[in-house]
Design an enzyme around this catalytic site. Structure first.
Site, PDB file in Angstrom:
ATOM      1  N   SER A 103      -3.199   1.844   5.814  1.00  0.00           N
ATOM      2  CA  SER A 103      -4.800   2.465   6.168  1.00  0.00           C
ATOM      3  C   SER A 103      -4.604   2.216   7.259  1.00  0.00           C
ATOM      4  CB  SER A 103      -6.061   1.068   5.743  1.00  0.00           C
ATOM      5  OG  SER A 103      -5.635  -0.237   6.736  1.00  0.00           O
ATOM      6  N   GLU A 145       0.833  -0.777   0.001  1.00  0.00           N
ATOM      7  CA  GLU A 145       0.121  -0.011   0.155  1.00  0.00           C
ATOM      8  C   GLU A 145       0.854   1.295  -0.307  1.00  0.00           C
ATOM      9  OE1 GLU A 145      -2.828  -0.116   3.449  1.00  0.00           O
ATOM     10  OE2 GLU A 145      -2.884  -2.517   3.480  1.00  0.00           O
TER      11      GLU A 145
HETATM   12  C1  PLP Z   1      -5.640  -0.503   1.615  1.00  0.00           C
HETATM   13  C2  PLP Z   1      -7.557  -0.688   1.415  1.00  0.00           C
HETATM   14  N1  PLP Z   1      -7.623  -1.589  -0.493  1.00  0.00           N
HETATM   15  C3  PLP Z   1      -9.086  -1.230  -0.228  1.00  0.00           C
HETATM   16  C4  PLP Z   1      -9.768  -1.091   0.268  1.00  0.00           C
HETATM   17  C5  PLP Z   1     -11.438  -1.300  -0.184  1.00  0.00           C
HETATM   18  O1  PLP Z   1     -12.141  -0.139  -0.277  1.00  0.00           O
HETATM   19  P1  PLP Z   1     -13.111  -0.200  -0.888  1.00  0.00           P
HETATM   20  O2  PLP Z   1     -13.669   0.870   0.707  1.00  0.00           O
HETATM   21  O3  PLP Z   1     -13.529   0.497  -2.254  1.00  0.00           O
HETATM   22  O4  PLP Z   1     -13.879  -1.483  -1.290  1.00  0.00           O
HETATM   23  C6  PLP Z   1     -10.079  -0.748   1.684  1.00  0.00           C
HETATM   24  C7  PLP Z   1     -10.988  -0.328   2.399  1.00  0.00           C
HETATM   25  O5  PLP Z   1     -11.166   0.022   3.510  1.00  0.00           O
HETATM   26  C8  PLP Z   1      -8.383  -0.367   2.042  1.00  0.00           C
HETATM   27  O6  PLP Z   1      -8.264   0.462   2.760  1.00  0.00           O
END
Ligand code: PLP
Length: 403
Positions: free
Chosen positions: A180, A176
């Site tokens: 997150s 990432e």
């Molecule tokens: C790093 C990361 N990737 C993908 C997602 C998924 O995205 P979405 O909320 O649009 O399904 C999230 C959601 O929490 C995320 O934090």
């Protein structure tokens, strides 16, 4: 008739409750300035990912209406059939142009994008090497692909290189750009250098960076001035559901990749397309995020302010809108978040399996919509509550910072 399954589910829910890991829903209502109403009370909301404060922007709401009138609320079918519209095309063109790639593909959610991307690209004979703290959607996509999964220590490029070296074959590396739950950033230039040297493919999830970082708001890849042409072995994935305030996920990369996913990505092929109304709203959100640079400056300014008020120093610059306050055990984290709620602050209590055991935390997230006085007040309350002596045994205390 007897449904024995219900008993099994109830027992499991009881077990989760006893471990303070039970998840439930709570109704809430946005009320502007990064605040939210629950029942009769109003709260300072430090739990949403509406980083630019766009989710209720009247211009985006108007675009949603317009999109619904022109193409309908629902896509009515898979994009492969009747579900592909001018709104989807416009959104994909704009995303590709913003990210500097040849093409883009949008999915109804970011989760679906990661599932479809990893399972579409990797197979049983492949190896995917993912950062230890990658999101559940990345891990689930890899699992679904049947590929072998190896993890490298969080943001540890030396460890990534060691894993690549011992792999002895071409691999996919996943990370990432802004994590997150940690709010820290990946060393993207170093990772790209290693990945290129080992002929691997890099997939970067920009879910928490899109709309915030970079000159145009494209994300952390742009912020680091990294290249994107078809010869660069990188795929940029992201979501429209966070800073852009809408709903949906996307993959940006070479045209051939997108054509490949159209034929291989099962969560794209076998699912009704993203709502065209939402796609049109997302086009508008993207325009606003790019043009209104002050929103991007404001969210980062607010992030810096809240960080300094709660005494958090990020592992490295820049600040991001995600500020983790590490508590440790789930029970204490729930108690603190409950006490914060009693005092008008909504703060995410993050527990396993979202984060590893023993690293439960408050996840404070800031928005451009927050007023500095609200952040000051919230920080004061957080400081008081996490330092309440009865919550802590002797010798232990909260840690401000990553997990
Ligand atoms: C790093 C990361 N990737 C993908 C997602 C998924 O995205 P979405 O909320 O649009 O399904 C999230 C959601 O929490 C995320 O934090």
């Amino acid at each position: 008739m007897r449904n024995l399954w219900v008993e099994t589910w109830r027992t499991e829910l009881q077990r989760l409750e006893e471990q303070d890991l039970l998840r439930t829903l709570r109704l809430s209502h946005p009320c502007g300035h990064g605040r939210r109403r629950i029942g009769e009370n109003e709260y300072i909301d430090l739990s949403s990912n509406d980083y630019l404060g766009l989710a209720n922007d009247p211009r985006i709401v108007a675009a949603l209406h317009e999109g619904a009138e022109r193409w309908g609320v629902g896509a009515t079918a898979s994009r492969m059939l009747a579900g592909h519209t001018e709104a989807h095309r416009a959104l994909e063109e704009r995303l590709a142009s913003l990210k500097g790639t040849e093409a883009a593909l949008v999915y109804p959610s970011g989760f679906q994008a990661n599932i479809g991307l990893f399972s579409g690209l990797a197979g049983r004979h492949d190896l995917v090497i993912a950062d230890r703290l990658c999101h559940a959607s990345i891990l689930d996509g890899i699992r679904l692909s049947g590929a072998k999964l190896e993890r490298f220590r969080h943001n540890d490029v030396a460890h990534l290189e060691a894993v690549l070296q011992s792999a002895g074959r071409e691999s996919i590396v996943a990370t990432e750009s802004v994590f997150s739950m940690e709010g820290d950033t990946a060393p993207l230039p170093e990772i790209l250098e290693i990945v290129t040297r080992y002929d691997a493919l890099l997939i970067v999830d920009e879910a928490h960076a899109t709309g915030i970082f970079g000159k145009q708001g494209a994300g952390m890849w742009e912020e680091c001035h990294l290249p994107t042409g078809p010869d660069v072995p990188v795929i940029l994935m992201g979501t429209i559901s966070k800073a852009l305030g809408c709903q949906g996920g996307f993959v940006c990369g070479p045209r051939t990749l997108i054509d490949y996913l159209l034929n291989r990505s099962r969560s794209f092929i076998f699912s009704t397309g993203m709502s065209p109304a939402l796609a049109w709203a997302a086009v508008r959100a993207l325009e606003i995020a790019v043009v209104e640079k002050e929103r991007r400056q404001k969210v980062l300014h607010n992030a810096e302010l809240l960080c300094s008020l709660v005494g958090h120093t990020p592992a490295k610059e820049p600040h991001t809108p995600i500020i983790p306050v590490l508590i440790g055990d789930a029970e204490r984290t729930m108690r603190i978040s409950g006490r914060l709620l009693d005092r008008g602050i909504l703060a995410g209590a993050i527990r396993p399996p979202t984060v590893p055991d023993g690293t439960s935390r408050l996840r404070l997230s800031v928005s451009a919509a927050h007023r500095p006085e609200d952040l000051r007040h919230a920080a004061g309350v957080v400081q008081e509550e996490i330092r309440t002596p009865e919550l802590w045994g002797r010798g232990s205390s909260p840690k401000l910072g990553g997990g």
